[in-house]
Write a protein that holds these residues in place. Structure first.
Motif, short mmCIF file in Angstrom:
data_model
loop_
_atom_site.label_atom_id
_atom_site.label_comp_id
_atom_site.label_asym_id
_atom_site.label_seq_id
_atom_site.Cartn_x
_atom_site.Cartn_y
_atom_site.Cartn_z
N UNK A 25 57.03 48.81 44.29
CA UNK A 25 56.20 47.67 43.95
C UNK A 25 55.68 47.07 45.25
N UNK A 26 54.74 46.11 45.13
CA UNK A 26 54.13 45.55 46.34
C UNK A 26 53.97 44.03 46.22
N UNK A 27 53.98 43.41 47.40
CA UNK A 27 53.55 42.03 47.58
C UNK A 27 52.21 42.08 48.29
N UNK A 28 51.25 41.29 47.81
CA UNK A 28 49.91 41.24 48.40
C UNK A 28 49.76 39.94 49.17
N UNK A 29 49.64 40.06 50.50
CA UNK A 29 49.42 38.90 51.37
C UNK A 29 47.94 38.87 51.72
N UNK A 66 37.91 44.69 43.77
CA UNK A 66 38.08 46.06 43.29
C UNK A 66 39.44 46.61 43.71
N UNK A 67 39.84 46.37 44.97
CA UNK A 67 41.14 46.82 45.44
C UNK A 67 42.27 46.18 44.63
N UNK A 68 42.17 44.87 44.40
CA UNK A 68 43.22 44.16 43.67
C UNK A 68 43.30 44.63 42.22
N UNK A 69 42.17 44.90 41.60
CA UNK A 69 42.18 45.42 40.23
C UNK A 69 42.90 46.76 40.16
N UNK A 109 46.10 47.51 37.88
CA UNK A 109 46.11 48.57 36.88
C UNK A 109 47.28 49.52 37.05
N UNK A 110 47.81 49.62 38.27
CA UNK A 110 48.99 50.45 38.49
C UNK A 110 50.28 49.72 38.18
#
Length: 237
Positions: free
Chosen positions: A167-171, A199-202, A206-207
């Motif tokens: 999983x990821x955290x987005x800063x 677009x990157x965040x979408x 979606x993943x």
């Protein structure tokens, strides 16, 4: 507050609880402090205003919502969130969107401002492995940061990290954007548009890998609010 949080007064369901972090650990960062009070339409899980960066980090990590949305303040606001989430998940990745590297140390920093160090803090403390980090949009790097990226294996695309982690955290330091897109504290020309990052965040949404996110580096312009909420929606928040 978490993925199924429902506001009892308005009946709306939210996917994140917001933590405001109105501090900036450096000289002249008052606009970033004020920006942490922008009126985003998310339920507030807390406000963290500690007297030291260490205390701030501990306070955020200790009382983190199930799915946090951090609103800084400077990029140091992400440190407690990542440390808290890394203790919950076996292998957390970090997608760090920023015009700057935030990879300095007290010895390499030209300014001495701690807001130029938070990503390096996280790596050096073991909260995230350098090879599980993507630094996206960076274009103003100090020579020691360039050297550290080369030797540590930090990636420059999110895709390079996603197959490695759970999983990821987005800063999202908002100075990553082209300056005409948002009002930010340290604008740098040559950045992506909101549509590019959306677009990157979408794709991350979606993943189904985003367990938290944070917004930092802003100026306190109310015109930012609608754009920030658009980006949060792209994340599925």
């Amino acid at each position: 507050m978490g993925p199924d949080y429902e506001c009892h007064s308005c009946g709306r369901t939210f996917s994140a609880g917001m933590v405001r972090v109105p501090r900036a650990w450096g000289d002249g960062g008052e606009p970033m402090v004020a920006a942490a009070l922008l009126e985003l339409d998310y339920p507030e899980a807390g406000v963290v205003e500690e007297d030291s960066l260490r205390a701030q980090t501990l306070a955020i990590a200790a009382d983190l919502p199930q799915r946090p949305l951090i609103l800084g303040g400077c990029c140091c606001s992400h440190v407690g969130a990542v440390e808290g989430l890394s203790s919950r998940h076996e292998r957390l990745g970090v997608i760090w969107l920023d015009a700057h590297g935030d990879l300095n140390t007290p010895e390499t920093s030209p300014s001495g401002n701690e807001w130029g160090m938070p990503l390096r803090m996280l790596i050096d403390r073991g909260a995230v492995d350098a090879q599980d980090v993507a630094l996206v949009g960076a274009r103003n790097l100090d020579p020691p940061e360039v050297a550290f990226i080369a030797q540590s294996g930090i990636h420059d695309t999110a895709e390079a990290v996603l197959d490695r982690v759970d999983c990821v955290y987005v800063a999202l330091d908002c100075d990553v954007f082209e300056p005409s897109e948002l009002a930010v504290y340290m604008p740098e020309p040559g950045g992506p548009t909101i549509a590019d990052i959306e677009k990157l965040l979408c794709g991350l949404r979606d993943r189904g890998v985003v367990v938290g996110a944070g917004l930092s580096g802003l100026a306190p312009d109310p015109a930012n609010v609608e754009k920030l909420e658009r980006l949060c929606t792209a994340l599925g928040f």
